[in-house]
Write an enzyme that holds these catalytic residues in place. Structure first.
Site, mmCIF file in Angstrom:
data_model
loop_
_atom_site.group_PDB
_atom_site.id
_atom_site.type_symbol
_atom_site.label_atom_id
_atom_site.label_comp_id
_atom_site.label_asym_id
_atom_site.label_seq_id
_atom_site.Cartn_x
_atom_site.Cartn_y
_atom_site.Cartn_z
ATOM 1 N N LYS A 152 -113.680 -24.384 29.147
ATOM 2 C CA LYS A 152 -113.618 -23.523 27.962
ATOM 3 C C LYS A 152 -112.941 -22.206 28.317
ATOM 4 O O LYS A 152 -113.392 -21.474 29.191
ATOM 5 C CB LYS A 152 -115.015 -23.215 27.425
ATOM 6 N N GLU B 153 -117.837 -15.598 39.696
ATOM 7 C CA GLU B 153 -116.900 -14.554 40.131
ATOM 8 C C GLU B 153 -116.980 -13.464 39.083
ATOM 9 O O GLU B 153 -116.516 -13.632 37.956
ATOM 10 C CB GLU B 153 -115.485 -15.127 40.265
ATOM 11 N N CYS C 231 -109.577 -8.543 38.268
ATOM 12 C CA CYS C 231 -110.871 -8.294 38.907
ATOM 13 C C CYS C 231 -110.730 -7.538 40.214
ATOM 14 O O CYS C 231 -111.580 -6.718 40.560
ATOM 15 C CB CYS C 231 -111.603 -9.616 39.120
ATOM 16 N N GLU D 78 -116.688 -0.384 36.462
ATOM 17 C CA GLU D 78 -115.386 -1.051 36.394
ATOM 18 C C GLU D 78 -114.725 -0.732 35.057
ATOM 19 O O GLU D 78 -115.244 -1.073 34.000
ATOM 20 C CB GLU D 78 -115.561 -2.563 36.546
#
Length: 490
Positions: A175, A248, A282, A379
């Site tokens: 997905k 992750e 990332c 972040e």
């Protein structure tokens, strides 16, 4: 086929379930982030369609696991086929994700990952081999893998899951993010006549589709890439049925610049280590710690590059930085910058979203920042780079390691031995010297420490994450008395 804009999509994209095209009974809108306008729709997978995809994967898995040689051949064939469709897929990716055409050849990396896992030799793991017995560890596929990919690099990060899972003998239900579903659906279409029915099922949909995948009784593993907050929910849900997980997750990746570094020499690599894909990666540099003796020089070098960057539509060949992929992310970046400026930070470049349509935000260099500001501690996942001045290197190492994240980091210096010594002290899954974000290679393990993730991706270590191990102990010799066992070796 050239990478072109095109007025409309050539046709609606469909899900791939059991090797067949499947339309949704409902659909959701897909927005072009360069314009803020709806340009397509994608099928919204129903619970019954999810069940069908899971059952197809479950039924296909035993036969798919039988022949390792065929799996390798088909992964290589899939790489060839996707390479042939690279421009078409890149055109879709630019429209739904926003990245510039110069960075849109994500398919080059997709192809590299498929070829690595289709070609890499898996060593036989013999633990004991003496005159009386042979003991070895055998890796077996888990079964069905539920793979959930993010919007920042949808095709590559889907392949990080597909390639090792299929090579290991699993089947996959994949997905993509609802922000970027079309390129992944198109990839499933390209591979329909390459892979046996049910081996790779590609579905799309809005929440709570991802949660339903994790909760579904059929998958034995969930591989998820996304935010730490969502990753915690995935882990908690998967734990109910003891599914394996690879997560992750987020990072707040530091770059530490030592006083002997040459600002002019490192500025290009440091700038693009932070701003590639408009910071939506990332392992991008999220914060820079620079010694006070070269602080001003490095800030000016980075600011010069920020001023020269061209922010615009990804199809414009002059564009170097595209928009943020969705309005939510653009608004979060703006909030972090505004909060930092309110706390005393200075925007040397950027600092304010431009007027007009689209989710654009200029490359923003912030000075007078410090730990404790949200723009430093969290972040940003956008084109913002806080610069923190320091005098005490040991204190910086301690502060960097105090972060709850530990994905990647970098150290910059002309003294490679000193840089390596500092790098070895950083608590992160991957640390580089005089570079950042250059460790994305299929043969290098990639993992996060602390709240940046669980498990390993890529390389043989990543492949093993899609297997369970059996220790096989047998006597040496042949014949009925020794209970001889045939071995499949790779």
């Amino acid at each position: 086929m050239a990478i072109t804009h095109g007025a409309t999509l050539r046709r609606p994209h469909t899900m791939t379930i059991n090797g067949q095209p499947v339309e949704g009974t409902a659909a959701f809108d897909v927005v072009n982030p360069s314009t803020g306008e709806i340009f397509a729709q994608a099928p919204d997978c129903t619970p019954d369609q999810l069940d069908a995809a899971m059952r197809a994967a479950e039924l296909a898995q035993p036969r798919w696991a039988e022949d390792e040689s065929t799996r390798r051949q088909l992964l290589l064939l899939a790489a060839d086929r996707l390479e042939a469709h690279a421009d078409e897929l890149a055109s879709i990716l630019i429209r739904e994700q926003g990245r510039p055409v110069s960075f849109a050849r994500e398919m080059d990396l997709v192809v590299a990952w498929l070829r690595y896992f289709g070609s890499v030799e898996i060593p036989r793991e013999v633990i004991v081999d003496n005159d009386t017995e042979l003991i070895e560890k055998i890796h077996k596929p888990l079964g069905v893998v539920a793979a959930i990919a993010p919007w920042n690099a949808p095709l590559l990060l889907a392949t990080w899951k597909i390639a090792p899972a299929l090579r290991a003998g699993n089947t996959v239900v994949l997905k993509p993010s609802p922000y970027t579903p079309l390129s992944t659906l198109a990839m499933g279409e390209v591979l329909r006549d390459i892979l046996p029915a049910g081996v790779l099922n590609v579905i799309s949909g809005l929440d709570p589709l991802g949660a339903r995948m994790v909760e579904h009784p059929i998958p034995r593993k969930v591989s998820f890439t996304g935010s730490t907050a969502t990753g915690k929910k995935v882990a908690a849900s998967a734990a109910i049925s003891l599914k394996r997980v690879t997560l992750e997750l987020g990072g707040n990746d530091p770059a530490i610049v030592l006083p002997d570094a040459d600002p002019a020499a490192i500025a290009d690599k440091l700038f693009w280590g932070a701003f590639v894909n408009s910071g939506q990666i990332c392992l991008a540099v999220k914060r820079v710690y620079v010694h006070t003796s070269i602080h001003d020089s490095l800030v000016e070098e980075l600011a010069e590059r920020a001023r020269k960057a061209v922010v615009g539509d990804g199809f414009d060949p002059h564009t170097t930085l595209g928009p943020l992929t969705n309005a939510m992310q653009r608004d979060r970046v703006a909030q972090l910058v505004n909060s930092a400026i309110d706390d005393g930070a200075v925007a040397v470049t950027g600092g304010e979203a431009p007027p007009g349509d689209g989710y654009f935000y200029p490359p923003t260099i912030l000075t007078n920042t410090k730990d404790g500001m949200a723009v430093v501690d969290e972040e940003q996942f956008g084109p913002v780079l806080p610069i923190v001045a320091y005098d005490d290197l040991d204190a910086v190492i301690e502060r960097v390691n105090a972060s709850p994240f530990g994905l990647t980091a970098s150290v910059w210096s002309t003294d490679l031995d000193t840089a390596a010594h500092v790098a070895a002290q950083l608590d992160a899954g991957q640390v580089t010297v005089n570079a950042h974000a250059n460790g994305l290679r299929p043969y290098l393990p990639f993992s996060g420490h602390k709240q940046s993730g669980i498990g390993v991706e890529n390389a043989l270590e990543g492949l093993s994450e899609y297997t369970s191990s059996t220790v096989l102990i047998r006597p040496k010799g042949t014949g009925a008395g020794s209970l001889s066992v045939d071995h499949h070796t790779e």
